[in-house]
Design a protein around this motif. Structure first.
Motif, PDB file in Angstrom:
ATOM      1  N   TYR A  53       0.852  -1.109  -0.187  1.00  0.00           N
ATOM      2  CA  TYR A  53      -0.060  -0.036  -0.027  1.00  0.00           C
ATOM      3  C   TYR A  53       0.870   1.390   0.137  1.00  0.00           C
ATOM      4  N   ALA A  54       2.050   1.281   0.706  1.00  0.00           N
ATOM      5  CA  ALA A  54       2.660   2.486   0.868  1.00  0.00           C
ATOM      6  C   ALA A  54       3.386   2.744  -0.508  1.00  0.00           C
ATOM      7  N   LEU A  55       3.970   1.601  -1.192  1.00  0.00           N
ATOM      8  CA  LEU A  55       4.429   1.820  -2.456  1.00  0.00           C
ATOM      9  C   LEU A  55       3.441   2.340  -3.345  1.00  0.00           C
ATOM     10  N   ALA A  56       2.212   1.890  -3.352  1.00  0.00           N
ATOM     11  CA  ALA A  56       1.357   2.134  -4.322  1.00  0.00           C
ATOM     12  C   ALA A  56       0.791   3.630  -3.993  1.00  0.00           C
ATOM     13  N   VAL A  57       0.915   3.987  -2.872  1.00  0.00           N
ATOM     14  CA  VAL A  57       0.566   5.405  -2.530  1.00  0.00           C
ATOM     15  C   VAL A  57       1.747   6.453  -3.222  1.00  0.00           C
ATOM     16  N   ALA A  58       2.968   6.034  -3.058  1.00  0.00           N
ATOM     17  CA  ALA A  58       3.978   6.796  -3.527  1.00  0.00           C
ATOM     18  C   ALA A  58       4.097   6.818  -4.944  1.00  0.00           C
ATOM     19  N   VAL A  59       3.661   5.687  -5.694  1.00  0.00           N
ATOM     20  CA  VAL A  59       3.633   5.718  -6.964  1.00  0.00           C
ATOM     21  C   VAL A  59       2.568   6.657  -7.799  1.00  0.00           C
ATOM     22  N   LEU A  60       1.443   6.529  -7.020  1.00  0.00           N
ATOM     23  CA  LEU A  60       0.368   7.554  -7.428  1.00  0.00           C
ATOM     24  C   LEU A  60       0.647   9.116  -7.123  1.00  0.00           C
ATOM     25  N   LEU A  61       1.139   9.318  -6.268  1.00  0.00           N
ATOM     26  CA  LEU A  61       1.670  10.629  -5.881  1.00  0.00           C
ATOM     27  C   LEU A  61       2.732  11.129  -6.972  1.00  0.00           C
ATOM     28  N   PHE A  62       3.753  10.242  -7.007  1.00  0.00           N
ATOM     29  CA  PHE A  62       4.703  10.481  -8.070  1.00  0.00           C
ATOM     30  C   PHE A  62       4.275  10.606  -9.444  1.00  0.00           C
ATOM     31  N   THR A  63       3.107   9.800  -9.990  1.00  0.00           N
ATOM     32  CA  THR A  63       2.682   9.943 -11.277  1.00  0.00           C
ATOM     33  C   THR A  63       2.039  11.208 -11.480  1.00  0.00           C
ATOM     34  N   ASN A  64       0.816  11.532 -10.624  1.00  0.00           N
ATOM     35  CA  ASN A  64       0.282  12.855 -10.752  1.00  0.00           C
ATOM     36  C   ASN A  64      -0.503  13.190  -9.504  1.00  0.00           C
ATOM     37  N   ALA A  65       0.156  13.656  -8.738  1.00  0.00           N
ATOM     38  CA  ALA A  65      -0.578  13.847  -7.094  1.00  0.00           C
ATOM     39  C   ALA A  65      -1.990  14.804  -7.158  1.00  0.00           C
ATOM     40  N   ARG A  66      -1.896  15.815  -8.193  1.00  0.00           N
ATOM     41  CA  ARG A  66      -3.010  16.679  -7.983  1.00  0.00           C
ATOM     42  C   ARG A  66      -4.299  15.806  -8.531  1.00  0.00           C
ATOM     43  N   TRP A  69      -4.667  12.163  -6.351  1.00  0.00           N
ATOM     44  CA  TRP A  69      -4.877  12.159  -4.692  1.00  0.00           C
ATOM     45  C   TRP A  69      -5.874  11.265  -4.019  1.00  0.00           C
ATOM     46  N   PRO A  70      -7.127  11.486  -4.677  1.00  0.00           N
ATOM     47  CA  PRO A  70      -8.221  10.453  -3.667  1.00  0.00           C
ATOM     48  C   PRO A  70      -8.094   9.073  -3.762  1.00  0.00           C
ATOM     49  N   TYR A  71      -7.293   8.353  -5.011  1.00  0.00           N
ATOM     50  CA  TYR A  71      -6.883   6.875  -5.043  1.00  0.00           C
ATOM     51  C   TYR A  71      -5.769   6.776  -4.124  1.00  0.00           C
ATOM     52  N   ALA A  72      -4.846   7.653  -3.932  1.00  0.00           N
ATOM     53  CA  ALA A  72      -3.786   7.625  -2.991  1.00  0.00           C
ATOM     54  C   ALA A  72      -4.207   7.718  -1.564  1.00  0.00           C
ATOM     55  N   GLY A  73      -5.061   8.599  -1.199  1.00  0.00           N
ATOM     56  CA  GLY A  73      -5.729   8.691  -0.035  1.00  0.00           C
ATOM     57  C   GLY A  73      -6.497   7.358   0.206  1.00  0.00           C
ATOM     58  N   GLY A  74      -7.162   6.648  -0.534  1.00  0.00           N
ATOM     59  CA  GLY A  74      -7.876   5.471  -0.326  1.00  0.00           C
ATOM     60  C   GLY A  74      -7.102   4.310  -0.126  1.00  0.00           C
ATOM     61  N   LEU A  75      -5.900   4.482  -0.757  1.00  0.00           N
ATOM     62  CA  LEU A  75      -4.998   3.092  -0.600  1.00  0.00           C
ATOM     63  C   LEU A  75      -4.189   3.364   0.862  1.00  0.00           C
ATOM     64  N   ALA A  76      -4.191   4.838   1.224  1.00  0.00           N
ATOM     65  CA  ALA A  76      -3.433   4.996   2.718  1.00  0.00           C
ATOM     66  C   ALA A  76      -4.488   4.601   3.634  1.00  0.00           C
ATOM     67  N   LEU A  77      -5.773   4.586   3.253  1.00  0.00           N
ATOM     68  CA  LEU A  77      -6.660   4.372   4.381  1.00  0.00           C
ATOM     69  C   LEU A  77      -6.672   2.714   4.485  1.00  0.00           C
ATOM     70  N   THR A 206       0.787   0.140 -13.340  1.00  0.00           N
ATOM     71  CA  THR A 206       0.237   0.269 -14.690  1.00  0.00           C
ATOM     72  C   THR A 206      -0.041   1.477 -14.912  1.00  0.00           C
ATOM     73  N   VAL A 207      -0.707   2.192 -14.051  1.00  0.00           N
ATOM     74  CA  VAL A 207      -1.107   3.512 -14.338  1.00  0.00           C
ATOM     75  C   VAL A 207      -0.040   4.373 -14.803  1.00  0.00           C
ATOM     76  N   TRP A 208       1.042   4.456 -13.755  1.00  0.00           N
ATOM     77  CA  TRP A 208       2.335   4.902 -13.928  1.00  0.00           C
ATOM     78  C   TRP A 208       3.001   4.763 -15.347  1.00  0.00           C
ATOM     79  N   GLN A 209       2.930   3.569 -15.798  1.00  0.00           N
ATOM     80  CA  GLN A 209       3.472   3.062 -17.124  1.00  0.00           C
ATOM     81  C   GLN A 209       2.933   3.864 -18.028  1.00  0.00           C
ATOM     82  N   ARG A 210       1.425   3.708 -18.049  1.00  0.00           N
ATOM     83  CA  ARG A 210       0.664   4.524 -19.089  1.00  0.00           C
ATOM     84  C   ARG A 210       0.912   5.903 -19.197  1.00  0.00           C
ATOM     85  N   GLU A 211       1.050   6.458 -18.077  1.00  0.00           N
ATOM     86  CA  GLU A 211       1.456   7.963 -17.749  1.00  0.00           C
ATOM     87  C   GLU A 211       2.596   8.369 -18.420  1.00  0.00           C
TER      88      GLU A 211
END
Length: 219
Positions: A53-66, A69-77, A206-211
């Motif tokens: 989960y921590a790695l997933a949150v980091a990947v999402l924020l690195f990809t496009n935090a703005r 962020w809701p998905y990163a927040g959801g995975l943090a929860l 996968t999202v990061w790779q596509r971005e």
């Protein structure tokens, strides 16, 4: 139309699904005394889930935090839930317990803090559903890898939740669950929770790779 990214994504999904199923089968097949230490609280499986989960949150924020962020927040929860933070000792009853807000034994400050946390959780959940549900359903119709990974992960979450406290849940129905069955159900629960976290991590990668591919194309 199938692109290399689409094909690779589906291969990733199938590999992840196979890995989860194989892990469940192996864990259930081994003697309970061998597996129990791995499934214990703060054991390797729980730590592995939190790390995913921590790695997933980091990947999402690195990809496009703005945007993400809701998905990163959801995975943090999800990670905090894995650590049972909603029932941590500094909450009298628990964030998701009605008695936390209605009981006189809970201070006003604690109630206010719990309510603030609950509001944050609801806002994140609403944003995830508002932004993500249409895309998820559209992706499922197209057998998109990200949608498949997320949906399979959510199915694993439901399965794990249904197996949690199996003996307690079946007791009111007059169904007695043996120690052996209860232990095996607990093993499946912990294994599928790890599978859920791994699926979510694979989806974010996968999202990061596509971005990255889209960015390279635009440049």
């Amino acid at each position: 139309m199938n692109t290399p990214e689409t094909t690779n994504g589906r291969q990733t999904y199938l590999a992840m699904l196979a890995a989860v199923l194989i892990t469940v089968v192996i864990a259930v097949s081994l003697p309970v005394t061998w597996v129990d230490p791995w499934m214990a609280e703060s054991g390797p499986f729980e730590q592995g889930s939190v790390l995913c989960y921590a790695l997933a949150v980091a990947v999402l924020l690195f990809t496009n935090a703005r945007r993400l962020w809701p998905y990163a927040g959801g995975l943090a929860l999800f990670a905090l839930r894995e650590l049972d933070m909603d029932k941590a000792s500094f909450f009298t009853e628990g964030v998701f317990k009605a008695r936390q807000y209605s009981g006189d034994h809970v201070s006003l400050i604690e109630k206010a803090l719990s309510l603030a946390i609950l509001i944050v959780v609801l806002v994140i959940a609403f944003k995830c559903l508002q932004r993500g549900l249409p895309a998820l359903l559209r992706g499922l119709r197209q057998l998109d890898a990200v949608s498949l990974l997320i949906t399979t992960g959510l199915f694993l979450a439901v399965l794990a939740k249904s197996l949690d406290g199996l003996r307690r849940k079946l007791a009111p129905l007059g169904i007695e669950v043996s120690n052996f069955v209860s232990a095996k159900a607990g093993i499946i629960e912990e294994t599928t929770e790890l599978g859920l976290a791994a699926m979510m991590l694979a989806a974010t990668v996968t999202v990061w790779q596509r971005e990255r591919v889209a960015s390279d194309y635009l440049n």
